[in-house]
Design a protein around this motif. Structure first.
Motif, PDB file in Angstrom:
ATOM      1  N   LEU A 169      45.926  32.242  44.658  1.00 55.89           N
ATOM      2  CA  LEU A 169      44.559  32.614  45.008  1.00 55.89           C
ATOM      3  C   LEU A 169      44.477  33.180  46.416  1.00 55.89           C
ATOM      4  O   LEU A 169      43.664  34.075  46.703  1.00 55.89           O
ATOM      5  CB  LEU A 169      43.646  31.386  44.870  1.00 55.89           C
ATOM      6  N   ARG A 170      45.341  32.696  47.314  1.00 56.26           N
ATOM      7  CA  ARG A 170      45.359  33.251  48.676  1.00 56.26           C
ATOM      8  C   ARG A 170      45.716  34.730  48.660  1.00 56.26           C
ATOM      9  O   ARG A 170      45.112  35.531  49.370  1.00 56.26           O
ATOM     10  CB  ARG A 170      46.369  32.486  49.554  1.00 56.26           C
ATOM     11  N   VAL A 171      46.709  35.089  47.839  1.00 60.67           N
ATOM     12  CA  VAL A 171      47.106  36.493  47.743  1.00 60.67           C
ATOM     13  C   VAL A 171      45.931  37.341  47.249  1.00 60.67           C
ATOM     14  O   VAL A 171      45.656  38.419  47.781  1.00 60.67           O
ATOM     15  CB  VAL A 171      48.323  36.648  46.796  1.00 60.67           C
ATOM     16  N   GLN A 172      45.241  36.846  46.225  1.00 57.39           N
ATOM     17  CA  GLN A 172      44.096  37.577  45.671  1.00 57.39           C
ATOM     18  C   GLN A 172      42.977  37.704  46.693  1.00 57.39           C
ATOM     19  O   GLN A 172      42.409  38.786  46.890  1.00 57.39           O
ATOM     20  CB  GLN A 172      43.586  36.860  44.422  1.00 57.39           C
ATOM     21  N   MET A 173      42.662  36.597  47.372  1.00 62.38           N
ATOM     22  CA  MET A 173      41.528  36.600  48.300  1.00 62.38           C
ATOM     23  C   MET A 173      41.808  37.418  49.553  1.00 62.38           C
ATOM     24  O   MET A 173      40.900  38.059  50.089  1.00 62.38           O
ATOM     25  CB  MET A 173      41.163  35.162  48.695  1.00 62.38           C
ATOM     26  N   ARG A 174      43.039  37.431  50.031  1.00 64.17           N
ATOM     27  CA  ARG A 174      43.296  38.229  51.229  1.00 64.17           C
ATOM     28  C   ARG A 174      43.140  39.713  50.931  1.00 64.17           C
ATOM     29  O   ARG A 174      42.668  40.480  51.775  1.00 64.17           O
ATOM     30  CB  ARG A 174      44.656  37.901  51.836  1.00 64.17           C
ATOM     31  N   ALA A 175      43.490  40.121  49.689  1.00 60.10           N
ATOM     32  CA  ALA A 175      43.270  41.509  49.299  1.00 60.10           C
ATOM     33  C   ALA A 175      41.778  41.815  49.211  1.00 60.10           C
ATOM     34  O   ALA A 175      41.323  42.887  49.634  1.00 60.10           O
ATOM     35  CB  ALA A 175      43.951  41.792  47.959  1.00 60.10           C
ATOM     36  N   GLU A 176      41.010  40.863  48.692  1.00 60.98           N
ATOM     37  CA  GLU A 176      39.566  41.062  48.561  1.00 60.98           C
ATOM     38  C   GLU A 176      38.890  41.128  49.924  1.00 60.98           C
ATOM     39  O   GLU A 176      37.998  41.953  50.159  1.00 60.98           O
ATOM     40  CB  GLU A 176      38.951  39.944  47.715  1.00 60.98           C
ATOM     41  N   ILE A 177      39.299  40.244  50.837  1.00 60.26           N
ATOM     42  CA  ILE A 177      38.696  40.252  52.176  1.00 60.26           C
ATOM     43  C   ILE A 177      39.017  41.552  52.903  1.00 60.26           C
ATOM     44  O   ILE A 177      38.151  42.155  53.544  1.00 60.26           O
ATOM     45  CB  ILE A 177      39.180  39.033  52.994  1.00 60.26           C
ATOM     46  N   ALA A 178      40.268  42.010  52.796  1.00 53.43           N
ATOM     47  CA  ALA A 178      40.650  43.270  53.438  1.00 53.43           C
ATOM     48  C   ALA A 178      39.851  44.430  52.866  1.00 53.43           C
ATOM     49  O   ALA A 178      39.394  45.320  53.606  1.00 53.43           O
ATOM     50  CB  ALA A 178      42.145  43.509  53.266  1.00 53.43           C
ATOM     51  N   ARG A 179      39.652  44.430  51.544  1.00 52.26           N
ATOM     52  CA  ARG A 179      38.867  45.499  50.910  1.00 52.26           C
ATOM     53  C   ARG A 179      37.413  45.455  51.370  1.00 52.26           C
ATOM     54  O   ARG A 179      36.818  46.485  51.716  1.00 52.26           O
ATOM     55  CB  ARG A 179      38.934  45.361  49.387  1.00 52.26           C
ATOM     56  N   LEU A 180      36.837  44.259  51.395  1.00 50.51           N
ATOM     57  CA  LEU A 180      35.446  44.097  51.825  1.00 50.51           C
ATOM     58  C   LEU A 180      35.253  44.576  53.257  1.00 50.51           C
ATOM     59  O   LEU A 180      34.300  45.297  53.565  1.00 50.51           O
ATOM     60  CB  LEU A 180      35.034  42.623  51.731  1.00 50.51           C
ATOM     61  N   GLN A 181      36.181  44.162  54.135  1.00 52.48           N
ATOM     62  CA  GLN A 181      36.043  44.557  55.530  1.00 52.48           C
ATOM     63  C   GLN A 181      36.124  46.066  55.679  1.00 52.48           C
ATOM     64  O   GLN A 181      35.388  46.684  56.451  1.00 52.48           O
ATOM     65  CB  GLN A 181      37.129  43.875  56.369  1.00 52.48           C
TER      66      GLN A 181
END
Length: 408
Positions: A169-181
Protein backbone atom coordinates in the motif's frame (compact mmCIF):
# COMPACT_ATOMS: atom_id res chain seq x y z
CA UNK A 1 1.07 28.62 -3.48
CA UNK A 2 4.28 30.05 -2.09
CA UNK A 3 7.97 29.56 -1.60
CA UNK A 4 9.19 28.39 1.80
CA UNK A 5 12.57 29.74 2.87
CA UNK A 6 14.83 28.74 5.77
CA UNK A 7 17.43 31.43 6.45
CA UNK A 8 19.97 30.07 8.98
CA UNK A 9 17.15 28.53 11.00
CA UNK A 10 17.99 26.69 14.23
CA UNK A 11 16.08 25.02 17.02
CA UNK A 12 17.84 24.98 20.39
CA UNK A 13 16.10 23.48 23.43
CA UNK A 14 16.51 24.92 26.95
CA UNK A 15 19.08 22.24 27.84
CA UNK A 16 21.27 23.44 24.95
CA UNK A 17 20.49 20.57 22.57
CA UNK A 18 20.51 21.75 18.95
CA UNK A 19 17.84 19.71 17.15
CA UNK A 20 18.23 21.81 13.99
CA UNK A 21 21.32 23.88 13.28
CA UNK A 22 21.83 26.73 10.82
CA UNK A 23 19.60 25.40 8.03
CA UNK A 24 19.56 27.31 4.75
CA UNK A 25 17.00 25.93 2.32
CA UNK A 26 14.91 27.45 -0.47
CA UNK A 27 11.81 25.46 -1.40
CA UNK A 28 10.46 26.72 -4.68
CA UNK A 29 6.87 27.61 -5.45
CA UNK A 30 5.08 24.37 -6.36
CA UNK A 31 8.08 22.16 -5.56
CA UNK A 32 7.88 18.74 -3.88
CA UNK A 33 10.74 18.84 -1.37
CA UNK A 34 11.56 15.75 0.70
CA UNK A 35 13.46 15.92 3.99
CA UNK A 36 15.09 12.56 4.69
CA UNK A 37 17.48 11.19 7.27
CA UNK A 38 17.78 8.78 10.20
CA UNK A 39 15.68 9.03 13.34
CA UNK A 40 16.61 12.07 15.41
CA UNK A 41 18.25 13.96 12.54
CA UNK A 42 15.95 17.00 12.93
CA UNK A 43 13.73 16.58 9.87
CA UNK A 44 10.43 16.49 11.78
CA UNK A 45 11.53 19.39 13.97
CA UNK A 46 12.23 21.43 10.83
CA UNK A 47 8.76 20.59 9.51
CA UNK A 48 7.11 21.49 12.81
CA UNK A 49 8.83 24.89 12.73
CA UNK A 50 7.22 25.54 9.34
CA UNK A 51 3.89 24.44 10.79
CA UNK A 52 4.25 26.74 13.79
CA UNK A 53 4.27 23.82 16.23
CA UNK A 54 7.87 24.52 17.32
CA UNK A 55 9.36 27.91 18.13
CA UNK A 56 12.30 29.09 16.04
CA UNK A 57 15.39 29.77 18.15
CA UNK A 58 17.57 31.44 15.51
CA UNK A 59 17.20 32.66 11.93
CA UNK A 60 14.17 33.52 9.84
CA UNK A 61 11.50 31.37 8.22
CA UNK A 62 9.46 32.77 5.35
CA UNK A 63 6.32 31.49 3.67
CA UNK A 64 5.96 33.55 0.54
CA UNK A 65 7.15 37.06 1.30
CA UNK A 66 6.10 36.91 4.96
CA UNK A 67 8.40 36.15 7.90
CA UNK A 68 6.37 33.73 10.03
CA UNK A 69 8.65 33.24 13.06
CA UNK A 70 5.98 34.60 15.39
CA UNK A 71 2.86 33.97 13.29
CA UNK A 72 0.45 31.49 14.96
CA UNK A 73 0.04 28.16 13.21
CA UNK A 74 -3.61 28.84 12.31
CA UNK A 75 -2.61 31.99 10.42
CA UNK A 76 0.16 30.46 8.27
CA UNK A 77 -2.13 29.11 5.54
CA UNK A 78 -0.61 25.66 5.56
CA UNK A 79 -2.16 22.18 5.81
CA UNK A 80 -0.50 19.27 7.58
CA UNK A 81 -0.93 15.53 7.01
CA UNK A 82 0.19 13.31 9.91
CA UNK A 83 1.22 9.65 9.97
CA UNK A 84 -1.60 8.91 12.42
CA UNK A 85 -4.27 10.34 10.05
CA UNK A 86 -5.75 12.33 12.99
CA UNK A 87 -9.34 11.69 11.86
CA UNK A 88 -12.38 12.20 14.07
CA UNK A 89 -13.82 8.69 14.56
CA UNK A 90 -17.38 9.91 15.24
CA UNK A 91 -17.57 11.96 12.03
CA UNK A 92 -18.23 10.68 8.52
CA UNK A 93 -15.66 10.94 5.74
CA UNK A 94 -17.54 13.97 4.39
CA UNK A 95 -17.54 15.67 7.79
CA UNK A 96 -13.85 14.93 8.37
CA UNK A 97 -12.87 16.46 5.05
CA UNK A 98 -15.15 19.46 5.57
CA UNK A 99 -14.16 20.08 9.18
CA UNK A 100 -11.58 22.83 8.60
CA UNK A 101 -13.79 24.64 6.11
CA UNK A 102 -16.71 24.71 8.54
CA UNK A 103 -14.47 26.15 11.25
CA UNK A 104 -13.70 29.00 8.86
CA UNK A 105 -17.45 29.43 8.25
CA UNK A 106 -17.06 28.72 4.54
CA UNK A 107 -20.46 28.94 2.73
CA UNK A 108 -22.23 25.59 2.63
CA UNK A 109 -22.35 25.42 -1.17
CA UNK A 110 -18.60 26.05 -1.39
CA UNK A 111 -17.91 23.38 1.26
CA UNK A 112 -19.94 20.85 -0.71
CA UNK A 113 -18.20 21.73 -3.98
CA UNK A 114 -14.71 21.45 -2.51
CA UNK A 115 -15.40 18.23 -0.63
CA UNK A 116 -16.95 16.55 -3.66
CA UNK A 117 -14.08 17.70 -5.90
CA UNK A 118 -11.51 16.33 -3.45
CA UNK A 119 -13.44 13.06 -3.07
CA UNK A 120 -13.47 12.55 -6.84
CA UNK A 121 -9.76 13.29 -7.03
CA UNK A 122 -9.02 10.79 -4.26
CA UNK A 123 -11.49 8.06 -5.22
CA UNK A 124 -13.58 8.59 -2.08
CA UNK A 125 -16.92 9.60 -3.61
CA UNK A 126 -18.54 6.27 -2.67
CA UNK A 127 -17.30 6.45 0.93
CA UNK A 128 -18.40 9.94 2.01
CA UNK A 129 -21.05 8.64 4.41
CA UNK A 130 -18.82 6.06 6.07
CA UNK A 131 -17.00 6.45 9.39
CA UNK A 132 -13.19 6.07 9.50
CA UNK A 133 -13.40 2.67 11.21
CA UNK A 134 -15.06 1.26 8.09
CA UNK A 135 -12.13 2.28 5.88
CA UNK A 136 -8.81 0.66 5.06
CA UNK A 137 -5.53 2.32 6.06
CA UNK A 138 -5.03 3.66 2.56
CA UNK A 139 -8.54 5.11 2.45
CA UNK A 140 -8.04 6.81 5.81
CA UNK A 141 -4.85 8.39 4.50
CA UNK A 142 -6.79 9.64 1.48
CA UNK A 143 -9.32 11.26 3.82
CA UNK A 144 -6.49 13.03 5.62
CA UNK A 145 -5.20 14.18 2.23
CA UNK A 146 -8.67 15.37 1.28
CA UNK A 147 -8.94 17.44 4.43
CA UNK A 148 -5.69 19.17 3.44
CA UNK A 149 -6.63 19.63 -0.22
CA UNK A 150 -9.97 21.36 0.40
CA UNK A 151 -8.29 24.09 2.42
CA UNK A 152 -6.37 25.16 -0.71
CA UNK A 153 -3.32 26.16 1.38
CA UNK A 154 -0.08 27.81 0.30
CA UNK A 155 1.83 24.68 1.33
CA UNK A 156 1.28 21.05 2.28
CA UNK A 157 3.35 19.62 5.15
CA UNK A 158 3.50 15.83 5.40
CA UNK A 159 5.09 14.02 8.33
CA UNK A 160 5.79 10.37 7.42
CA UNK A 161 2.20 9.92 6.18
CA UNK A 162 2.76 6.38 4.86
CA UNK A 163 4.63 4.82 7.78
CA UNK A 164 1.52 3.05 9.16
CA UNK A 165 0.72 1.32 5.86
CA UNK A 166 1.91 -2.09 4.68
CA UNK A 167 4.63 -2.29 2.02
CA UNK A 168 2.33 -2.83 -0.99
CA UNK A 169 0.00 0.00 0.00
CA UNK A 170 2.93 2.35 0.61
CA UNK A 171 4.07 1.88 -2.98
CA UNK A 172 0.56 2.63 -4.25
CA UNK A 173 0.05 5.65 -2.00
CA UNK A 174 3.39 7.27 -2.72
CA UNK A 175 2.53 7.17 -6.43
CA UNK A 176 -0.87 8.70 -5.69
CA UNK A 177 0.57 11.46 -3.51
CA UNK A 178 3.19 12.33 -6.14
CA UNK A 179 0.48 12.46 -8.82
CA UNK A 180 -1.79 14.62 -6.66
CA UNK A 181 0.99 17.05 -5.84
CA UNK A 182 1.87 17.35 -9.51
CA UNK A 183 -1.79 17.94 -10.47
CA UNK A 184 -2.39 20.50 -7.70
CA UNK A 185 1.00 22.21 -8.00
CA UNK A 186 1.06 23.04 -4.28
CA UNK A 187 4.41 23.59 -2.54
CA UNK A 188 4.97 20.45 -0.48
CA UNK A 189 7.44 19.53 2.26
CA UNK A 190 7.46 15.80 2.91
CA UNK A 191 9.34 14.19 5.80
CA UNK A 192 10.34 10.54 5.69
CA UNK A 193 12.89 8.09 7.06
CA UNK A 194 12.46 5.93 3.95
CA UNK A 195 15.04 6.89 1.33
CA UNK A 196 13.09 4.96 -1.35
CA UNK A 197 10.12 7.29 -0.77
CA UNK A 198 12.46 10.26 -0.96
CA UNK A 199 14.05 9.15 -4.22
CA UNK A 200 10.81 8.29 -5.99
CA UNK A 201 8.68 11.24 -4.87
CA UNK A 202 10.79 14.36 -4.48
CA UNK A 203 11.63 16.97 -7.09
CA UNK A 204 14.59 17.56 -4.80
CA UNK A 205 15.74 15.76 -1.68
CA UNK A 206 17.39 17.28 1.39
CA UNK A 207 19.46 14.78 3.42
CA UNK A 208 19.83 15.66 7.10
CA UNK A 209 22.17 14.37 9.78
CA UNK A 210 22.40 15.51 13.40
CA UNK A 211 20.31 18.62 12.72
CA UNK A 212 22.35 19.77 9.74
CA UNK A 213 21.72 19.66 6.01
CA UNK A 214 24.21 17.41 4.25
CA UNK A 215 23.17 17.80 0.62
CA UNK A 216 20.17 19.15 -1.29
CA UNK A 217 19.83 18.04 -4.88
CA UNK A 218 17.89 16.09 -7.50
CA UNK A 219 17.48 12.44 -6.44
CA UNK A 220 19.72 11.11 -9.21
CA UNK A 221 22.49 13.59 -8.38
CA UNK A 222 22.40 12.48 -4.74
CA UNK A 223 22.74 8.91 -5.91
CA UNK A 224 25.49 9.44 -8.45
CA UNK A 225 27.47 12.22 -6.75
CA UNK A 226 27.02 12.07 -2.96
CA UNK A 227 28.88 14.96 -1.39
CA UNK A 228 30.00 12.84 1.54
CA UNK A 229 30.15 9.35 2.96
CA UNK A 230 26.96 9.74 4.97
CA UNK A 231 24.84 10.70 1.94
CA UNK A 232 26.41 7.92 -0.13
CA UNK A 233 25.64 5.33 2.53
CA UNK A 234 22.14 6.55 3.36
CA UNK A 235 20.85 6.89 -0.21
CA UNK A 236 20.42 3.59 -2.03
CA UNK A 237 18.77 0.24 -1.29
CA UNK A 238 20.49 -2.11 -0.68
CA UNK A 239 23.01 0.26 0.82
CA UNK A 240 26.39 1.05 -0.69
CA UNK A 241 29.16 -1.34 0.37
CA UNK A 242 31.81 0.61 2.31
CA UNK A 243 35.31 -0.91 2.42
CA UNK A 244 38.68 0.10 3.79
CA UNK A 245 41.05 0.52 0.85
CA UNK A 246 44.37 2.02 -0.09
CA UNK A 247 45.09 3.89 -3.31
CA UNK A 248 48.32 3.04 -5.10
CA UNK A 249 49.72 4.62 -8.27
CA UNK A 250 52.28 2.86 -10.43
CA UNK A 251 53.34 3.39 -14.06
CA UNK A 252 50.45 5.77 -14.63
CA UNK A 253 47.87 3.32 -13.31
CA UNK A 254 45.86 3.88 -10.12
CA UNK A 255 44.56 0.91 -8.15
CA UNK A 256 42.41 0.47 -5.05
CA UNK A 257 43.88 -2.22 -2.82
CA UNK A 258 41.21 -4.03 -0.81
CA UNK A 259 42.71 -6.50 1.65
CA UNK A 260 45.09 -8.57 -0.49
CA UNK A 261 43.17 -7.86 -3.70
CA UNK A 262 43.64 -5.06 -6.18
CA UNK A 263 41.07 -3.26 -8.34
CA UNK A 264 42.62 -1.41 -11.26
CA UNK A 265 40.78 1.88 -11.85
CA UNK A 266 39.88 2.77 -15.41
CA UNK A 267 41.35 5.86 -17.06
CA UNK A 268 37.86 7.35 -17.20
CA UNK A 269 37.46 6.87 -13.46
CA UNK A 270 40.65 8.75 -12.62
CA UNK A 271 39.97 11.41 -15.27
CA UNK A 272 36.52 12.13 -13.82
CA UNK A 273 37.98 12.27 -10.30
CA UNK A 274 41.35 14.00 -10.56
CA UNK A 275 41.44 14.39 -6.79
CA UNK A 276 42.15 10.65 -6.50
CA UNK A 277 45.78 11.13 -7.48
CA UNK A 278 46.28 13.31 -4.38
CA UNK A 279 45.39 10.24 -2.30
CA UNK A 280 48.00 7.91 -3.86
CA UNK A 281 49.64 6.00 -1.04
CA UNK A 282 46.84 6.88 1.39
CA UNK A 283 43.89 5.07 2.93
CA UNK A 284 40.41 5.84 1.61
CA UNK A 285 36.86 4.56 1.98
CA UNK A 286 35.81 2.72 -1.17
CA UNK A 287 32.06 2.75 -1.89
CA UNK A 288 30.57 0.14 -4.23
CA UNK A 289 26.86 -0.02 -4.98
CA UNK A 290 25.45 -3.57 -5.28
CA UNK A 291 24.31 -2.99 -8.89
CA UNK A 292 27.89 -2.17 -9.89
CA UNK A 293 28.96 -5.72 -9.02
CA UNK A 294 28.28 -8.65 -11.35
CA UNK A 295 29.02 -12.36 -11.49
CA UNK A 296 32.19 -12.40 -13.62
CA UNK A 297 30.96 -15.56 -15.35
CA UNK A 298 28.12 -13.62 -17.03
CA UNK A 299 29.89 -10.26 -17.38
CA UNK A 300 31.29 -10.41 -20.92
CA UNK A 301 33.44 -7.31 -20.56
CA UNK A 302 35.01 -8.18 -17.20
CA UNK A 303 38.78 -7.96 -17.14
CA UNK A 304 41.19 -9.60 -14.70
CA UNK A 305 42.04 -6.33 -12.96
CA UNK A 306 38.39 -5.47 -12.37
CA UNK A 307 37.56 -8.48 -10.18
CA UNK A 308 37.21 -9.44 -6.54
CA UNK A 309 37.12 -12.99 -5.24
CA UNK A 310 35.12 -14.37 -2.37
CA UNK A 311 32.74 -17.03 -1.08
CA UNK A 312 28.97 -16.82 -1.44
CA UNK A 313 27.45 -17.04 2.05
CA UNK A 314 23.88 -16.22 1.03
CA UNK A 315 22.04 -16.31 -2.30
CA UNK A 316 18.64 -14.65 -2.62
CA UNK A 317 16.91 -15.39 -5.94
CA UNK A 318 14.34 -12.64 -6.59
CA UNK A 319 13.36 -13.57 -10.14
CA UNK A 320 14.55 -10.41 -11.86
CA UNK A 321 17.88 -10.48 -10.01
CA UNK A 322 19.99 -12.40 -7.53
CA UNK A 323 21.20 -10.76 -4.34
CA UNK A 324 24.51 -12.41 -3.52
CA UNK A 325 26.15 -11.88 -0.13
CA UNK A 326 29.83 -12.63 -0.66
CA UNK A 327 32.48 -12.90 2.07
CA UNK A 328 35.74 -11.31 0.90
CA UNK A 329 39.11 -10.77 2.54
CA UNK A 330 38.68 -7.10 3.42
CA UNK A 331 37.57 -4.85 6.22
CA UNK A 332 34.48 -2.71 6.52
CA UNK A 333 35.20 1.00 6.67
CA UNK A 334 35.05 2.20 10.27
CA UNK A 335 34.16 5.88 10.64
CA UNK A 336 31.61 7.84 12.66
CA UNK A 337 29.41 7.95 9.56
CA UNK A 338 29.50 4.22 8.83
CA UNK A 339 28.81 3.39 12.48
CA UNK A 340 25.83 5.75 12.51
CA UNK A 341 24.50 4.29 9.25
CA UNK A 342 24.88 0.73 10.57
CA UNK A 343 23.07 1.63 13.79
CA UNK A 344 20.24 3.27 11.86
CA UNK A 345 19.90 0.16 9.70
CA UNK A 346 19.76 -2.05 12.80
CA UNK A 347 22.97 -3.91 11.95
CA UNK A 348 24.73 -5.98 14.67
CA UNK A 349 27.75 -4.45 16.38
CA UNK A 350 30.08 -7.03 14.80
CA UNK A 351 30.09 -9.67 12.06
CA UNK A 352 30.34 -12.67 14.40
CA UNK A 353 26.64 -13.40 14.04
CA UNK A 354 27.08 -14.25 10.33
CA UNK A 355 30.06 -16.57 10.92
CA UNK A 356 32.75 -14.44 9.30
CA UNK A 357 36.40 -15.02 10.02
CA UNK A 358 38.78 -12.32 11.22
CA UNK A 359 39.60 -9.92 8.38
CA UNK A 360 36.52 -10.78 6.32
CA UNK A 361 33.50 -8.68 5.43
CA UNK A 362 30.29 -9.12 3.45
CA UNK A 363 29.93 -7.60 0.00
CA UNK A 364 26.32 -7.35 -1.20
CA UNK A 365 26.03 -7.73 -4.98
CA UNK A 366 23.08 -7.49 -7.36
CA UNK A 367 23.67 -10.23 -9.94
CA UNK A 368 22.01 -10.98 -13.27
CA UNK A 369 19.42 -13.79 -12.86
CA UNK A 370 21.48 -15.88 -15.33
CA UNK A 371 24.15 -16.19 -12.65
CA UNK A 372 24.70 -19.73 -11.42
CA UNK A 373 26.47 -18.85 -8.17
CA UNK A 374 25.72 -21.19 -5.29
CA UNK A 375 25.88 -20.73 -1.57
CA UNK A 376 29.13 -22.03 -0.11
CA UNK A 377 31.05 -21.78 -3.38
CA UNK A 378 33.83 -19.40 -4.41
CA UNK A 379 33.05 -16.80 -7.04
CA UNK A 380 34.63 -13.97 -8.97
CA UNK A 381 32.89 -10.60 -8.99
CA UNK A 382 33.31 -8.12 -11.83
CA UNK A 383 33.53 -4.52 -10.60
CA UNK A 384 32.32 -1.55 -12.68
CA UNK A 385 35.22 0.73 -11.82
CA UNK A 386 33.66 3.76 -13.54
CA UNK A 387 30.84 3.71 -10.98
CA UNK A 388 32.96 3.45 -7.83
CA UNK A 389 32.79 6.04 -5.06
CA UNK A 390 35.73 7.31 -3.02
CA UNK A 391 35.70 9.14 0.31
CA UNK A 392 38.28 10.73 2.57
CA UNK A 393 38.10 8.71 5.85
CA UNK A 394 39.18 11.74 7.90
CA UNK A 395 36.65 14.30 6.60
CA UNK A 396 34.05 11.94 5.17
CA UNK A 397 33.94 14.05 2.00
CA UNK A 398 33.65 12.56 -1.46
CA UNK A 399 36.83 12.65 -3.54
CA UNK A 400 36.10 14.36 -6.84
CA UNK A 401 38.13 17.33 -8.11
CA UNK A 402 40.16 17.87 -4.98
CA UNK A 403 40.52 16.97 -1.32
CA UNK A 404 37.69 19.34 -0.37
CA UNK A 405 35.26 16.89 -1.94
CA UNK A 406 33.76 19.23 -4.53
CA UNK A 407 31.95 17.44 -7.31
CA UNK A 408 31.79 18.15 -11.01
Amino acid sequence: MAEVSFDRVSKVYPDGYRAVSDVNLEIRDGEFMVLVGPSGCGKTTALRMVAGLEDISEGQLRIGERVVNHVPSRDRDIAMVFQSYALYPHLSVYENIAFGLKLKKTPKAEVERRVNDAARLLGLSEHLKRKPRALSGGQRQRVAMGRAIVRQPQAFLMDEPLSNLDAKLRVQMRAEIARLQNDLGVTTIYVTHDQTEAMTMGDRVAVMRKGELQQVDDPQVLYDHPVNLFVGGFIGSPAMNMLQARLEAENGTVSAVVGEQRIRLSDRCTTNRPGLREFAGRDIVLGIRPENLEDAAVASDAEEGDRLRGEVVLREALGSEIMAHVAIEARQAETDETRELAQDAGAPDDDSSVGLEEGQTILVARFNPRSRVKQGESTEIAVDTEALHFFDPETGLGIYENTKGARS
